[in-house]
Motif scaffolding. Structure first.
Motif, PDB file in Angstrom:
ATOM      1  N   GLU A 327      -8.635   0.920  -0.083  1.00  0.00           N
ATOM      2  CA  GLU A 327      -7.336   0.910  -0.760  1.00  0.00           C
ATOM      3  C   GLU A 327      -6.730   2.299  -0.795  1.00  0.00           C
ATOM      4  N   ALA A 328      -5.405   2.354  -0.666  1.00  0.00           N
ATOM      5  CA  ALA A 328      -4.652   3.594  -0.840  1.00  0.00           C
ATOM      6  C   ALA A 328      -3.324   3.269  -1.501  1.00  0.00           C
ATOM      7  N   ARG A 329      -2.879   4.172  -2.379  1.00  0.00           N
ATOM      8  CA  ARG A 329      -1.566   4.041  -3.010  1.00  0.00           C
ATOM      9  C   ARG A 329      -0.813   5.353  -2.834  1.00  0.00           C
ATOM     10  N   PHE A 330       0.480   5.221  -2.571  1.00  0.00           N
ATOM     11  CA  PHE A 330       1.305   6.414  -2.464  1.00  0.00           C
ATOM     12  C   PHE A 330       2.750   6.042  -2.774  1.00  0.00           C
ATOM     13  N   ALA A 402     -14.380   0.749   4.733  1.00  0.00           N
ATOM     14  CA  ALA A 402     -13.486   0.759   3.571  1.00  0.00           C
ATOM     15  C   ALA A 402     -13.118   2.179   3.173  1.00  0.00           C
ATOM     16  N   ARG A 403     -14.059   3.106   3.308  1.00  0.00           N
ATOM     17  CA  ARG A 403     -13.813   4.492   2.910  1.00  0.00           C
ATOM     18  C   ARG A 403     -12.720   5.137   3.768  1.00  0.00           C
ATOM     19  N   LYS A 404     -12.557   4.666   4.980  1.00  0.00           N
ATOM     20  CA  LYS A 404     -11.568   5.257   5.890  1.00  0.00           C
ATOM     21  C   LYS A 404     -10.140   5.120   5.373  1.00  0.00           C
ATOM     22  N   VAL A 405      -9.858   4.079   4.610  1.00  0.00           N
ATOM     23  CA  VAL A 405      -8.477   3.845   4.186  1.00  0.00           C
ATOM     24  C   VAL A 405      -7.954   5.023   3.380  1.00  0.00           C
ATOM     25  N   PHE A 406      -8.705   5.423   2.363  1.00  0.00           N
ATOM     26  CA  PHE A 406      -8.234   6.548   1.565  1.00  0.00           C
ATOM     27  C   PHE A 406      -8.316   7.855   2.361  1.00  0.00           C
ATOM     28  N   THR A 407      -9.391   8.023   3.109  1.00  0.00           N
ATOM     29  CA  THR A 407      -9.554   9.256   3.869  1.00  0.00           C
ATOM     30  C   THR A 407      -8.363   9.513   4.780  1.00  0.00           C
ATOM     31  N   GLU A 408      -7.913   8.478   5.476  1.00  0.00           N
ATOM     32  CA  GLU A 408      -6.788   8.649   6.392  1.00  0.00           C
ATOM     33  C   GLU A 408      -5.447   8.723   5.672  1.00  0.00           C
ATOM     34  N   SER A 409      -5.390   8.262   4.435  1.00  0.00           N
ATOM     35  CA  SER A 409      -4.122   8.339   3.693  1.00  0.00           C
ATOM     36  C   SER A 409      -3.871   9.731   3.139  1.00  0.00           C
TER      37      SER A 409
END
Length: 454
Positions: A327-330, A402-409
Motif C-alpha cells: 500500500e502507498a498513499r500520497f 508487497a514491500r515494493k509498493v511503498f519503496t517505489e512510491s
C-alpha cells in the motif's frame, strides 16, 4: 417457566464497548446477558493467535466485561451466554475461572461448548464425501487446502441448552450462530421442542432484532441519525420474551438512544437476505408477517413471524492465507491536483514494473471521493479541487513483493510531479486472510459440553 424471559444484548462484536453490558447488568432487569463477539474474519485472527500461543484464540474482552459485570450477575442471578471462546473456548473458560477466583466469587459454574471446530477432521470428512465447495464460486477446497487456518461450523443452540440444563452460570461457546445465543436460553426456560418451528422462528425474529446491540437502539440509524440523543452513552437492547415467542423490546434504563418502530425496523432488515427464508442453524425463519407496535416510551412490541424446518446443511466458516497487501498513499495539491495525481500513479506503476513487481489484483482510490462508492461516482477531475488523496494497493503473493509498493512510491517525493505530500513513513505490512464459505451436512456435527466450577 411462567412469565417472560428477559434477554439483554451485551456485545455485538469483538472490540465493542463493554460499558453498555455492565450498565445493563447494574440497572436493567434481565435474566440473561447474551454476548456476541464473533465476525467472519475475527475467527481468522483468533486462529492465528492460537497457532502462535495455545493459550490464546479467544476474545479477551470477555474478561473486561465480566470483571465489571460478574459480581452483579452473581448477586442478581443473571446468567451469561457468550461465543467469546472463538477458536479456543476451553482457554476462555479457564481464564474466566481464574477471574472468578481473583474476584473472590465461588460456586460459579462455567460451561464450555465445543463441536464447531472441524479443522482436524477436514480430510476425513472429504473422504466421506463432504466436498466443501466454495458457495460463491463453486471452486473445490483443494485450491486453498494447504493455506487453511481454521474451519468452524456455525452451530445451533443445542449445546447452550444442554449447558444451562446442567446448571451453568456462564456458557462459553466457539462459533455458534448469533441467533443461538438468544434461542438457547429461551428453549431452556420455556422447554420448547427442537422442532417447534413456529416459536423458534418467531423468537429468531426477536433475537435478530437485538443481536447487533446498539443498532436497535439508535446506533447507525439512517432514518433520523441527527435526532437520536445520547449516542455517547447508548443503551443496549433488552427483549422481554413471552412463552409464545413474541416480545417487547426496550433498553437499559436511564441510557442514551431510543427504541421505536424506526430503529427496530432498520435492524430487522439488516443482513437477512431473503426475509421469507432467513437460514439459521436452528430454524428457517420467516420475517414477512412481523408487526411492530410502540406500546410506551422506548418499548416496541414485536409479533408475527414464523419458522420452518432448519436446513439440512450447516454453514462452515473456513479461513485461509491470501497473500499480503502492499500500500502507498500520497496527496497532490492545487493547481491541477487531479492531473498530477494521474501522473503520480503512472510513475508508481512504471517504477513497480521495472522492479519486477508481482501481484494478482490492484486498486486505486481517491479518498473522500471514490473510496466508498468506487466506479459508481465520477472521478475527482475538477481542476479547482484543493487536493486529491490517492491510495494505491495491491494483493501480493509474499511480503517481499508487497514491500515494493511503498519503496517505489518514496521516489515521488523528489522525482515525481510537483505538489506532492503525505507519502509518510513505511506502513506495516498486512497479511491478508480470506473466507472460504461452504456447507457441511448437519449429521457430521456434534456439540459437547464440559462444566467447570470455581
Amino acid at each position: 417457566m411462567s412469565g417472560n424471559v428477559r434477554l439483554g444484548a451485551g456485545m455485538a462484536f469483538w472490540g465493542d464497548s463493554v460499558r453498555p453490558a455492565i450498565e445493563m447488568v447494574e440497572r436493567g432487569d434481565i435474566d440473561y446477558l447474551c454476548c456476541d463477539h464473533l465476525a467472519e474474519l475475527t475467527m481468522s485472527i483468533l486462529a492465528k493467535q492460537r497457532a502462535r500461543d495455545p493459550s490464546l484464540g479467544y476474545t479477551p474482552d470477555i474478561l473486561d466485561l465480566l470483571r465489571g459485570a460478574l459480581p452483579h450477575c452473581v448477586e442478581k442471578g443473571i446468567r451469561v451466554v457468550t461465543n467469546s471462546g472463538g477458536a479456543n473456548p476451553r482457554a476462555a473458560a479457564e481464564s474466566v475461572v481464574a477471574l472468578c477466583r481473583e474476584l473472590g466469587l465461588s460456586g460459579v459454574r462455567v460451561a464450555v461448548v465445543t463441536g464447531d471446530d472441524i479443522g482436524a477432521d477436514i480430510d476425513d470428512l472429504v473422504a466421506q464425501g463432504v466436498d466443501f465447495a466454495n458457495l460463491d464460486t463453486g471452486e473445490p477446497l483443494s485450491t486453498v487446502r494447504d493455506r487453511l487456518t481454521h474451519a468452524a461450523v456455525y452451530t445451533g443452540c443445542e449445546g447452550i441448552v444442554a449447558a444451562l440444563r446442567q446448571g451453568a452460570d456462564i456458557v462459553i461457546c466457539g462459533r455458534v450462530t448469533d441467533i443461538a445465543l438468544y434461542l438457547g436460553p429461551l428453549v431452556h426456560e420455556f422447554g420448547w421442542a427442537p422442532d417447534d418451528w413456529e416459536r423458534l422462528g418467531r423468537a429468531t425474529v426477536v433475537a435478530h432484532a437485538i443481536e447487533c446491540g446498539g443498532q436497535a437502539t439508535g446506533g447507525l440509524y439512517a432514518g433520523d441519525w441527527a435526532g437520536v440523543d445520547g449516542l455517547e452513552q447508548l443503551g443496549y437492547p433488552i427483549a422481554e420474551v413471552a412463552e409464545d415467542g413474541t416480545a417487547v423490546l426496550t433498553k437499559t434504563p436511564a441510557s442514551g438512544g431510543r427504541v421505536d418502530v424506526g430503529t427496530v425496523s432498520e435492524q430487522l432488515v439488516y443482513e437477512i437476505l431473503d426475509p421469507a427464508n432467513y437460514l439459521t442453524a436452528d430454524v428457517t425463519a420467516d420475517f414477512t408477517g412481523v408487526t411492530l407496535e410502540e406500546v410506551g416510551p422506548d418499548r416496541v412490541r414485536i409479533t408475527g413471524g414464523t419458522g420452518r424446518p432448519a436446513p439440512q446443511t450447516l454453514k462452515v466458516n473456513m479461513g485461509y492465507r491470501a497473500g499480503f497487501v502492499g500500500e502507498a498513499r500520497f496527496s497532490y495539491t492545487w493547481p491541477d491536483a487531479w492531473q498530477k495525481a494521474q501522473r503520480g500513479i503512472t510513475f508508481l506503476k512504471k517504477r513497480l514494473e521495472r522492479a519486477g513487481f508481482e501481484y494478482t489484483d490492484e486498486i486505486v482510490e481517491y479518498l473522500g471521493h471514490t473510496s466508498m462508492w468506487g466506479s459508481r461516482v465520477p472521478e475527482p477531475r475538477d481542476p479547482d479541487l484543493p487536493e486529491v488523496v490517492v491510495r494505491y494497493a495491491a494483493r501480493c503473493p509474499d511480503q517481499a513483493q508487497a514491500r515494493k509498493v511503498f519503496t517505489e512510491s518514496v521516489a515521488l517525493y523528489n522525482n515525481g510531479p510537483a505538489g506532492v505530500a503525505g507519502v509518510g513513513t513505511r506502513p506495516p505490512l498486512k497479511e491478508l486472510y480470506a473466507i472460504w464459505p461452504c456447507l457441511i451436512p448437519r449429521e457430521h456435527v456434534r456439540q459437547s459440553v464440559e462444566l467447570l466450577e470455581v
